[in-house]
Design an enzyme around this catalytic site. Structure first.
Site, short mmCIF file in Angstrom:
data_model
loop_
_atom_site.label_atom_id
_atom_site.label_comp_id
_atom_site.label_asym_id
_atom_site.label_seq_id
_atom_site.Cartn_x
_atom_site.Cartn_y
_atom_site.Cartn_z
N LYS A 71 13.86 107.03 89.67
CA LYS A 71 14.92 107.84 89.29
C LYS A 71 15.86 107.29 88.10
O LYS A 71 16.18 107.84 87.14
CB LYS A 71 15.92 108.06 90.58
CG LYS A 71 15.23 108.99 91.53
CD LYS A 71 15.84 109.29 92.99
CE LYS A 71 14.89 110.13 93.78
NZ LYS A 71 15.69 110.23 95.03
N GLN B 274 20.09 107.51 98.59
CA GLN B 274 18.86 107.62 98.91
C GLN B 274 18.73 107.64 100.28
O GLN B 274 19.19 106.85 100.99
CB GLN B 274 18.08 106.46 98.06
CG GLN B 274 16.56 106.52 98.41
CD GLN B 274 15.78 107.71 97.72
OE1 GLN B 274 16.35 108.26 96.66
NE2 GLN B 274 14.67 108.11 98.25
N ASP C 113 21.92 116.09 94.93
CA ASP C 113 20.85 116.32 95.85
C ASP C 113 20.75 117.70 96.40
O ASP C 113 19.72 117.95 97.26
CB ASP C 113 20.79 115.08 96.84
CG ASP C 113 19.62 114.07 96.59
OD1 ASP C 113 18.81 114.51 95.95
OD2 ASP C 113 19.92 113.26 96.86
N1 GUN Z 1 14.51 110.54 100.49
C1 GUN Z 1 13.36 111.33 100.23
N2 GUN Z 1 13.41 112.40 99.39
C2 GUN Z 1 14.75 112.19 98.99
C3 GUN Z 1 15.42 112.71 98.15
O1 GUN Z 1 15.14 113.88 97.26
N3 GUN Z 1 16.85 112.50 97.68
C4 GUN Z 1 17.27 111.57 98.18
N4 GUN Z 1 18.61 111.14 98.19
N5 GUN Z 1 16.58 111.03 99.23
C5 GUN Z 1 15.26 111.19 99.80
#
Ligand code: GUN
Length: 289
Positions: A53, A97, A120
């Protein structure tokens, strides 16, 4: 029949090129898009996702700030960090995350993020706005799936769609997005009695179960579009260590009309939609000035 491959890398490259132009245009207006990423603990998969990311942000001209906490971090210190990022006008998006270690109340952490910086789309207010069909930040993975379907010209309106999985991150928002787009949606999960009976009549199958090669060719209607959200690492046998999805690519691609591969399908699209949401958050700030 051999299914058309829905190439998430190619679509992402195309979309990210446009997003980089958008980021540059905002920077020229004095608003440098900026995403803050918080990672707690050293889960290997989460570490890879966060690294990807951050790298994608840099490449698209989005500034990123990364905050790493140990597995035994005090939740109060993370909440303090979120409060500071909420108050910082130079930060447009905040991502924590998931999953978080056990001492954390995940819901409280997600709700601590300012709604306008919740790129998100996990804050209850964004979830509610999405379910009411209002403007909101959509969760990145299901939003990426919708973009893949749209770009491939796969009709959603009037289609029978089956979503396998009911997580807050993928299954539930996926079902809402498909419903809002006019599909007739069935959400299947571990308690579903006859899963194959549902998937066999679906025009669109979205697999988000977290079980390697769970969806097989005999479960799919000829010509259906099958989107694989899973990322699993094979534990043993000759393929140990290899990545695979929730869909058995070999048998399903012989029956389906379209299929997304793993890797190179939904994964890159999730990150692309995160970039899109961050730029949108920055644009809202620029437009208000
Ligand atoms: N863990 C698995 N997928 C995601 C996501 O799209 N965003 C976040 N913040 N954590 C995750």
């Amino acid at each position: 029949m051999s299914a058309r491959i829905l190439d998430g890398n190619a679509l992402s490259a195309q979309l990210r090129g446009r997003l980089a132009d958008d980021a540059a245009a905002l920077a020229a207006r004095g608003v440098q898009p900026c995403l803050a990423v918080i990672l707690v603990g050293g889960d290997p998969a989460s570490s890879v996702y966060v690294r990807n990311k951050v790298a994608a942000c840099e490449k698209a001209g989005i500034k990123s700030l990364r905050f790493d906490y140990p597995q035994d971090a005090d939740p109060a210190s993370v909440l303090e960090r979120i409060a500071a990022l909420n108050a910082d006008p130079a930060v447009h998006g905040i991502l924590v995350q998931l999953p978080l270690p056990r001492q954390f109340n995940e819901k409280a952490v997600l709700e601590a993020i300012a709604v306008g910086k919740d790129v998100d789309g996990f804050h209850a207010e964004n979830v509610g706005r999405l379910s009411q069909g209002q403007e909101a930040f959509f969760p990145c993975t299901p939003h990426g799936v919708m973009k893949m379907l749209e770009s491939a010209g796969i009709a959603v309106k009037g289609a029978d769609a089956v979503v396998i999985g009911r997580s807050n991150i993928v299954g539930k928002p996926m079902a809402v997005l498909l419903t809002n787009a006019g599909a007739t949606v069935t959400v299947c999960h571990s308690q579903t009695r006859d899963l194959a009976a549902h998937t066999r009549r679906a025009d669109i199958v979205i697999a988000a179960v977290g079980r390697p090669r769970f969806v097989t060719g005999d479960m799919v209607k000829p010509g259906a579009a099958v989107i694989d959200v899973g990322i699993n690492r094979i534990q043993d046998g000759p393929e140990a260590g290899k990545l695979c999805g929730d869909v058995d690519f070999a048998s399903v691609s012989a029956v389906a009309g379209a299929i997304s591969p793993v890797p190179g399908g939904v994964g890159p699209m999730t990150i692309t939609m995160l970039l899109a949401n961050t730029i949108e958050a920055a644009r809202r700030v620029a437009d208000k000035r």
